[in-house]
Write an enzyme that holds these catalytic residues in place. Structure first.
Site, PDB file in Angstrom:
ATOM      1  N   ARG A  25       3.637  -7.215 -12.349  1.00  0.00           N
ATOM      2  CA  ARG A  25       4.409  -7.701 -11.188  1.00  0.00           C
ATOM      3  C   ARG A  25       5.294  -6.609 -10.604  1.00  0.00           C
ATOM      4  NH1 ARG A  25       4.564 -13.596 -10.824  1.00  0.00           N
ATOM      5  NH2 ARG A  25       2.363 -13.945 -11.138  1.00  0.00           N
ATOM      6  N   ARG A  29       8.940 -10.092  -5.583  1.00  0.00           N
ATOM      7  CA  ARG A  29      10.156 -10.530  -4.891  1.00  0.00           C
ATOM      8  C   ARG A  29      11.400  -9.713  -5.192  1.00  0.00           C
ATOM      9  NH1 ARG A  29       9.261 -16.753  -6.329  1.00  0.00           N
ATOM     10  NH2 ARG A  29       8.649 -15.600  -8.180  1.00  0.00           N
ATOM     11  N   ARG A  38       7.014 -11.040   3.104  1.00  0.00           N
ATOM     12  CA  ARG A  38       6.807 -12.463   2.791  1.00  0.00           C
ATOM     13  C   ARG A  38       7.450 -13.408   3.799  1.00  0.00           C
ATOM     14  NH1 ARG A  38       5.450 -15.972   1.112  1.00  0.00           N
ATOM     15  NH2 ARG A  38       6.025 -16.707  -0.962  1.00  0.00           N
ATOM     16  N   ASP A  74      -3.932 -12.481  -6.851  1.00  0.00           N
ATOM     17  CA  ASP A  74      -3.444 -13.515  -7.767  1.00  0.00           C
ATOM     18  C   ASP A  74      -4.625 -13.980  -8.613  1.00  0.00           C
ATOM     19  OD1 ASP A  74      -0.815 -15.294  -8.110  1.00  0.00           O
ATOM     20  OD2 ASP A  74      -2.567 -16.519  -8.531  1.00  0.00           O
ATOM     21  N   TYR A 149      -4.644 -24.172 -15.313  1.00  0.00           N
ATOM     22  CA  TYR A 149      -4.285 -24.579 -13.936  1.00  0.00           C
ATOM     23  C   TYR A 149      -5.275 -25.595 -13.378  1.00  0.00           C
ATOM     24  CZ  TYR A 149      -0.747 -20.929 -13.712  1.00  0.00           C
ATOM     25  OH  TYR A 149       0.362 -20.164 -13.948  1.00  0.00           O
TER      26      TYR A 149
HETATM   27  O1  CP3 Z   1       2.198  -6.436  -8.976  1.00  0.00           O
HETATM   28  C1  CP3 Z   1       1.414  -7.206  -9.600  1.00  0.00           C
HETATM   29  O2  CP3 Z   1       1.526  -7.429 -10.816  1.00  0.00           O
HETATM   30  C2  CP3 Z   1       0.228  -7.783  -8.859  1.00  0.00           C
HETATM   31  C3  CP3 Z   1       0.378  -9.100  -8.342  1.00  0.00           C
HETATM   32  C4  CP3 Z   1       0.101 -10.352  -9.115  1.00  0.00           C
HETATM   33  C5  CP3 Z   1       0.431 -11.613  -8.555  1.00  0.00           C
HETATM   34  N1  CP3 Z   1      -0.050 -12.584  -9.381  1.00  0.00           N
HETATM   35  C6  CP3 Z   1       1.132 -11.842  -7.268  1.00  0.00           C
HETATM   36  C7  CP3 Z   1       2.028 -13.013  -7.203  1.00  0.00           C
HETATM   37  C8  CP3 Z   1      -0.548 -10.587 -10.327  1.00  0.00           C
HETATM   38  C9  CP3 Z   1      -1.078  -9.600 -11.348  1.00  0.00           C
HETATM   39  C10 CP3 Z   1      -0.643 -12.001 -10.473  1.00  0.00           C
HETATM   40  C11 CP3 Z   1      -1.328 -12.657 -11.599  1.00  0.00           C
HETATM   41  C12 CP3 Z   1      -0.928 -14.027 -11.954  1.00  0.00           C
HETATM   42  N2  CP3 Z   1      -0.760 -15.090 -11.118  1.00  0.00           N
HETATM   43  C13 CP3 Z   1      -0.771 -14.491 -13.274  1.00  0.00           C
HETATM   44  C14 CP3 Z   1      -0.945 -13.663 -14.517  1.00  0.00           C
HETATM   45  C15 CP3 Z   1       0.188 -12.754 -14.697  1.00  0.00           C
HETATM   46  C16 CP3 Z   1       1.402 -13.361 -15.331  1.00  0.00           C
HETATM   47  O3  CP3 Z   1       2.464 -13.284 -14.704  1.00  0.00           O
HETATM   48  O4  CP3 Z   1       1.274 -13.879 -16.447  1.00  0.00           O
HETATM   49  C17 CP3 Z   1      -0.456 -15.857 -13.218  1.00  0.00           C
HETATM   50  C18 CP3 Z   1      -0.154 -16.752 -14.389  1.00  0.00           C
HETATM   51  C19 CP3 Z   1      -0.473 -16.231 -11.843  1.00  0.00           C
HETATM   52  C20 CP3 Z   1      -0.221 -17.573 -11.267  1.00  0.00           C
HETATM   53  C21 CP3 Z   1       1.003 -17.523 -10.421  1.00  0.00           C
HETATM   54  N3  CP3 Z   1       1.020 -17.081  -9.122  1.00  0.00           N
HETATM   55  C22 CP3 Z   1       2.338 -17.790 -10.813  1.00  0.00           C
HETATM   56  C23 CP3 Z   1       2.756 -18.304 -12.169  1.00  0.00           C
HETATM   57  C24 CP3 Z   1       3.164 -17.520  -9.700  1.00  0.00           C
HETATM   58  C25 CP3 Z   1       4.673 -17.528  -9.654  1.00  0.00           C
HETATM   59  C26 CP3 Z   1       5.297 -18.727  -9.098  1.00  0.00           C
HETATM   60  C27 CP3 Z   1       6.711 -18.386  -8.646  1.00  0.00           C
HETATM   61  O5  CP3 Z   1       6.955 -18.488  -7.431  1.00  0.00           O
HETATM   62  O6  CP3 Z   1       7.523 -17.999  -9.487  1.00  0.00           O
HETATM   63  C28 CP3 Z   1       2.321 -17.079  -8.660  1.00  0.00           C
HETATM   64  C29 CP3 Z   1       2.754 -16.620  -7.326  1.00  0.00           C
HETATM   65  C30 CP3 Z   1       2.772 -15.138  -7.221  1.00  0.00           C
HETATM   66  N4  CP3 Z   1       1.689 -14.340  -7.433  1.00  0.00           N
HETATM   67  C31 CP3 Z   1       3.881 -14.326  -6.852  1.00  0.00           C
HETATM   68  C32 CP3 Z   1       3.410 -12.995  -6.831  1.00  0.00           C
HETATM   69  C33 CP3 Z   1       4.175 -11.738  -6.443  1.00  0.00           C
HETATM   70  C34 CP3 Z   1       5.281 -14.893  -6.564  1.00  0.00           C
HETATM   71  C35 CP3 Z   1       5.971 -14.424  -5.369  1.00  0.00           C
HETATM   72  C36 CP3 Z   1       5.542 -14.897  -4.023  1.00  0.00           C
HETATM   73  O7  CP3 Z   1       5.283 -16.092  -3.800  1.00  0.00           O
HETATM   74  O8  CP3 Z   1       5.535 -13.992  -3.169  1.00  0.00           O
END
Ligand code: CP3
Length: 343
Positions: A25, A29, A38, A74, A149
């Site tokens: 990540r 944010r 965003r 994602d 999920y």
């Molecule tokens: O920089 C990086 O690491 C690349 C981007 C990345 C995202 N998602 C963007 C994202 C990666 C590698 C993921 C993988 C991902 N997505 C995982 C596995 C990694 C981990 O954290 O264990 C999982 C479980 C997901 C599912 C998911 N998508 C979650 C749990 C969330 C967060 C919900 C929240 O708002 O807290 C997302 C949304 C998401 N994917 C964000 C980002 C940057 C959140 C920010 C946003 O909405 O802009």
């Protein structure tokens, strides 16, 4: 400038002049620039516009001085290519419109054709390979984490429906895990063909399982998954959270690099995984909120636990928290690079 390939060399357990570091990540944010983007685009819009996805991927690479980039995307993205409808809800996470509970629903999933349904992912990778001076990591969610999920329909703490399906409807579970394993292999192979130089498999939520259940309901699929990527010749990282009881089984499943969270000291984790694998980790992301001297000391402690052995990639134990000051990440990069170069 010659390309910095220390990350790839460390994945192969070759000696390196200093320890490479990147952050899960690292685009997100905590960055004012990301938050500004965003405001105009949703997360899925960024993922589906290759130029935007590439821009967001590059932001932290230049700002932090990390040794690898991870494609901005994602884990849910490939599911759109097999016919799953979902959204990513603000401050919640992925929400699946019709959770999967029956064999008929599993059988309705289409085979993934990445070039047809996910061309924007492959195009983002091609753009990034032209721009980057560090290796590009592609990624996919692991079958269990994706299944969690799909079956729960949303983020979960207890994975009740997922586990109930495993125990009560093993034929549905097996069919679902079969499809997801095939999807992940196809997807990761397409990413590598487009130019990804390593693949990380995120089994983020598998730590919810007892070892016996991992062995029965997950291990066979993970073995098939890693076997399906072996001939690509790129390093594969196998990561999960809360996996202190599963490290030996994860090693058995596969992966050139095992990702470790902060709950297990890195020296103990590596000893259990075995020195014939590389390891990635494992600073608690919350330590980036600690005073600078505490953060510095805990970063150095992990480097001491790695013991100068080839095959350590420094990372957090999980993703960067939104509250993180970017400067703290820059300081960690600096400490990892200088402390290991001196030794
Ligand atoms: O920089 C990086 O690491 C690349 C981007 C990345 C995202 N998602 C963007 C994202 C990666 C590698 C993921 C993988 C991902 N997505 C995982 C596995 C990694 C981990 O954290 O264990 C999982 C479980 C997901 C599912 C998911 N998508 C979650 C749990 C969330 C967060 C919900 C929240 O708002 O807290 C997302 C949304 C998401 N994917 C964000 C980002 C940057 C959140 C920010 C946003 O909405 O802009």
């Amino acid at each position: 400038m010659a390309k910095n390939d220390l990350f790839l060399r460390a994945c192969r357990r070759e000696p390196v002049p200093y320890t490479p570091v990147w952050f899960m990540r690292q685009a997100g944010r905590y960055q004012p620039e990301y938050r500004a983007i965003r405001e105009k685009y949703s997360l899925l819009e960024i993922c589906r516009q290759p130029e935007l996805a590439a821009t967001v991927t590059l932001l932290p690479v230049r700002q932090l001085g990390v040794d690898a980039a991870i494609l901005f995307s994602d884990i849910m993205i490939p599911l759109s290519g097999v016919g799953v409808e979902f959204e990513i809800r603000e401050s919640v996470g992925p929400v699946v419109h019709r959770p999967i509970r029956t064999l008929a629903q599993v059988e309705a999933l289409r085979p993934l054709e990445p070039e047809e349904s996910l061309p924007y992912v492959l195009e983002a990778i091609r753009i990034l390979r032209r721009e980057l001076e560090v290796p590009l990591i592609g990624f996919a969610g692991a079958p269990f984490t994706l299944a969690s999920y799909l079956v729960e329909g949303r983020p979960s703490r207890s994975y009740t429906n997922t586990k109930a399906m495993m125990y009560r409807a093993p034929e549905v579970w097996q069919a679902l895990m079969d499809r997801l394993t095939e999807m992940v292999v196809t997807y990761a192979r397409a990413q590598v063909r487009a130019g990804a130089e390593a693949i990380q498999i995120f089994d983020s939520w598998v730590g919810a399982l007892a070892p016996e259940d991992y062995r029965t309901y997950v291990l066979p699929y993970m073995q098939r998954l890693f076997a399906g990527l072996r001939d690509l010749g790129v390093p594969v990282i196998h990561f999960g959270v809360g996996t202190g009881a599963l490290l030996e089984l994860m090693r058995e499943a596969g992966g050139d690099v095992i990702g470790v969270d902060w709950r297990v000291p890195l020296d103990q984790a590596w000893q259990r995984i075995g020195y014939d694998r590389a390891v990635q980790g494992n600073l608690d992301p919350a330590l980036l909120l600690a005073p600078p001297e505490v953060l510095a000391e805990r970063t150095r402690a992990i480097l001491r636990q790695a013991g100068g052995r080839p095959g350590h990639i420094f990372n957090l134990g999980h993703g960067v928290l939104p509250e993180t000051p970017p400067d703290a990440l820059r300081r960690v990069v600096e400490i990892v690079h200088t402390a290991t170069a001196a030794g």
